[in-house]
Design a protein around this motif. Sequence first.
Motif, mmCIF file in Angstrom:
data_model
loop_
_atom_site.group_PDB
_atom_site.id
_atom_site.type_symbol
_atom_site.label_atom_id
_atom_site.label_comp_id
_atom_site.label_asym_id
_atom_site.label_seq_id
_atom_site.Cartn_x
_atom_site.Cartn_y
_atom_site.Cartn_z
ATOM 1 N N ILE A 1 27.994 -21.150 10.224
ATOM 2 C CA ILE A 1 27.803 -19.822 10.815
ATOM 3 C C ILE A 1 26.318 -19.492 10.698
ATOM 4 C CG2 ILE A 1 28.522 -17.413 10.764
ATOM 5 C CD1 ILE A 1 30.724 -18.427 8.747
ATOM 6 N N GLN B 1 32.643 -24.348 15.337
ATOM 7 C CA GLN B 1 33.856 -24.964 14.824
ATOM 8 C C GLN B 1 33.840 -26.430 15.187
ATOM 9 O OE1 GLN B 1 36.544 -21.803 16.554
ATOM 10 N NE2 GLN B 1 37.821 -22.714 14.966
ATOM 11 N N ALA C 1 34.748 -16.333 12.082
ATOM 12 C CA ALA C 1 35.036 -17.372 11.092
ATOM 13 C C ALA C 1 36.298 -17.052 10.292
ATOM 14 C CB ALA C 1 33.843 -17.541 10.164
ATOM 15 N N THR D 1 29.128 -19.143 15.615
ATOM 16 C CA THR D 1 30.027 -19.750 14.652
ATOM 17 C C THR D 1 30.449 -21.068 15.260
ATOM 18 O OG1 THR D 1 30.801 -17.574 14.023
ATOM 19 C CG2 THR D 1 32.171 -19.438 13.393
ATOM 20 N N VAL E 1 35.855 -24.376 10.357
ATOM 21 C CA VAL E 1 34.561 -23.744 10.631
ATOM 22 C C VAL E 1 33.470 -24.632 10.043
ATOM 23 C CG1 VAL E 1 33.095 -21.766 10.167
ATOM 24 C CG2 VAL E 1 35.506 -21.439 10.645
#
Length: 594
Positions: A432, A447, A417, A445, A429
């Motif tokens: 998470i 995106q 991240a 993570t 981002v």
Amino acid sequence: MDPKQRQFSIWYMFIALWVLILIQTFLPSLFNPTEIPYSEFKSSVEANKVTEVTVSPQVIHGKMKEDKVFHTIRIEDPDLLRSLAQHQVKVTGMIESTLFRDLLSWILPIVLFFGVWWFLLRRMGQSQGFMTVGQSKAKIYMEKEVKVTFADVAGVDEAKEELEEIIEFLKTPEKFRRLGGKIPKGILLVGPPGTGKTLLAKAVAGEAGVPFFSISGSEFVEMFVGVGAARVRDLFEQAKSKAPCIIFIDELDALGKARGVGPMAHEEREQTLNQLLVEMDGFDSRAGVILMAATNRPEILDPALLRPGRFDRQVLVDRPDKIGRLAILKVHARSITLADPADLETIAAMTPGFVGADLANVLNEAALLAVRRNKDAVGMSELQEAVERVVGGLEKKNRVLNQMERARVAHHEIGHALVAMSIPGGDAVHKISIIPRGIAALGYTMQLPTEDRFLMTESELKNRIAILLGGRAAEEVIYGEVSTGAQDDLRKATDIAKSMIKAYGMSEKLGQVSLERDRQSIFLQTGPSQTPGDYSEQTSREIDCEVRLLIDEQYERARDLIKAQEATLRHVAQALLEKETITGEELKALAAAQ
Ligand code: ADP
Ligand code: ZN
């Protein structure tokens, strides 16, 4: 019959046999409850207890005083009659008929045995008696009336347009015959799995109102020589009698791989393929039979299949773009009550790369979640959770990592991240998490690209690699040692680097050459390409060096970025350990607070 079933039936045969033996042993005594030993019989006679007997060649039946009935097995005894006469026993002779008992003790168990066997065979699948072992498992499916129409298929407008003509032809073949128009025999639908190729072929049949025959290429692969070819003949025979109609072959690549490749040329596949070619040449499409097939690897097909007069028309069925995804979501949302239909737009924006099957899956999961939560409508929270589930496999909350592992995973994910955040113009981002999903992913993570991308620049690809390596870099910075957790990241990074150098000509040393013919763009990647390039060993070595150089460079970059923010990394990882998931906004706030 599969091995499991066979084992099952053997078990039952054992039980039946055992029952038979039991019956054999106990039946006689069941019917003859008062058998006494001969010696006892003799002593009873001596003691004047016996009043009358009936003597047959094998058995002596008799009555004692107090009308007690008995019998005994006759033993060769010359003194018997004399002794009976001495003690005034009434003697009758008898010709014994054992027929009835024989019947019971022998025939009944046998009948029972076969009865049980027959019953079990029938239960083990109506059509699957042991007579069918070794026959083909490739099944021809036929649907007389297909209910699917073009309205059920979304996001593939170009493909639909191309297939319009086929529908027109199937509806009124006479018209085409009269005008002498040329109709393709074979149409190859090309695209990744789950994009709706089968659905599209079915919809063509549905729109035209013709029967739909389908068979899957992969089912041919493990059959005995000759069976597949016979099946193909059978398929065309049946189809011709039902013309106009559509024949659909799924996974054509399993059957139509180029001949003679691989260590072992597969004879059965070859025969089946040859038969298919023969059949294709042998029929006239004007008779009204249209052959459609699906594959996601057209490059490995035998070129003979693609020649004119065979599968000479290819229709691309690609992953849907955002608008296409929205359309597909709408199709599948018809049977679902949504809290707010506008939610679908957000979901479409969140799911680049998803194919139709994934999207159908998302809505299905969301509906199930809503039911479980006793809601009357599917809301955004269910939809979002469903997307996450489809992305990473089912949430496995009960999978426990130990404290050390959790801490490592948290730092690893924050590493991704932070690198993503520090790179200008990178995708934002979104989220998470260190809740394990599926078997492979210990954390993730997520995106969110701001838009669908069809072109990427060299620096964007490099950024991707750096982000992928950020996880491992963070582990190194914090623990001074890396772990096995980054395998998937490394694989993806290597794939990108290889494509850059081999396919996109992005290496100075090797120059502007594309060394890989058959590679699709990485947006369509279905796995590492298996076609060997036609370059020298020297070049191959140079490629390896360049890939390594590129990856090392990006790893350095990721590590430097993370080292510069080590305090933030520790701080945010701590927060992640507490909360298990943090959003992009929270990450920004935490990082800014440092
Ligand atoms: P393929 O044959 O390309 O592997 P399928 O046709 O078997 O994909 O698709 C599987 C399921 O996914 C379909 O039954 C349908 O529910 C859904 N699906 C896939 N693509 C689409 C699409 N373009 N529009 C609507 N539904 C789709
Ligand atoms: Zn990672």
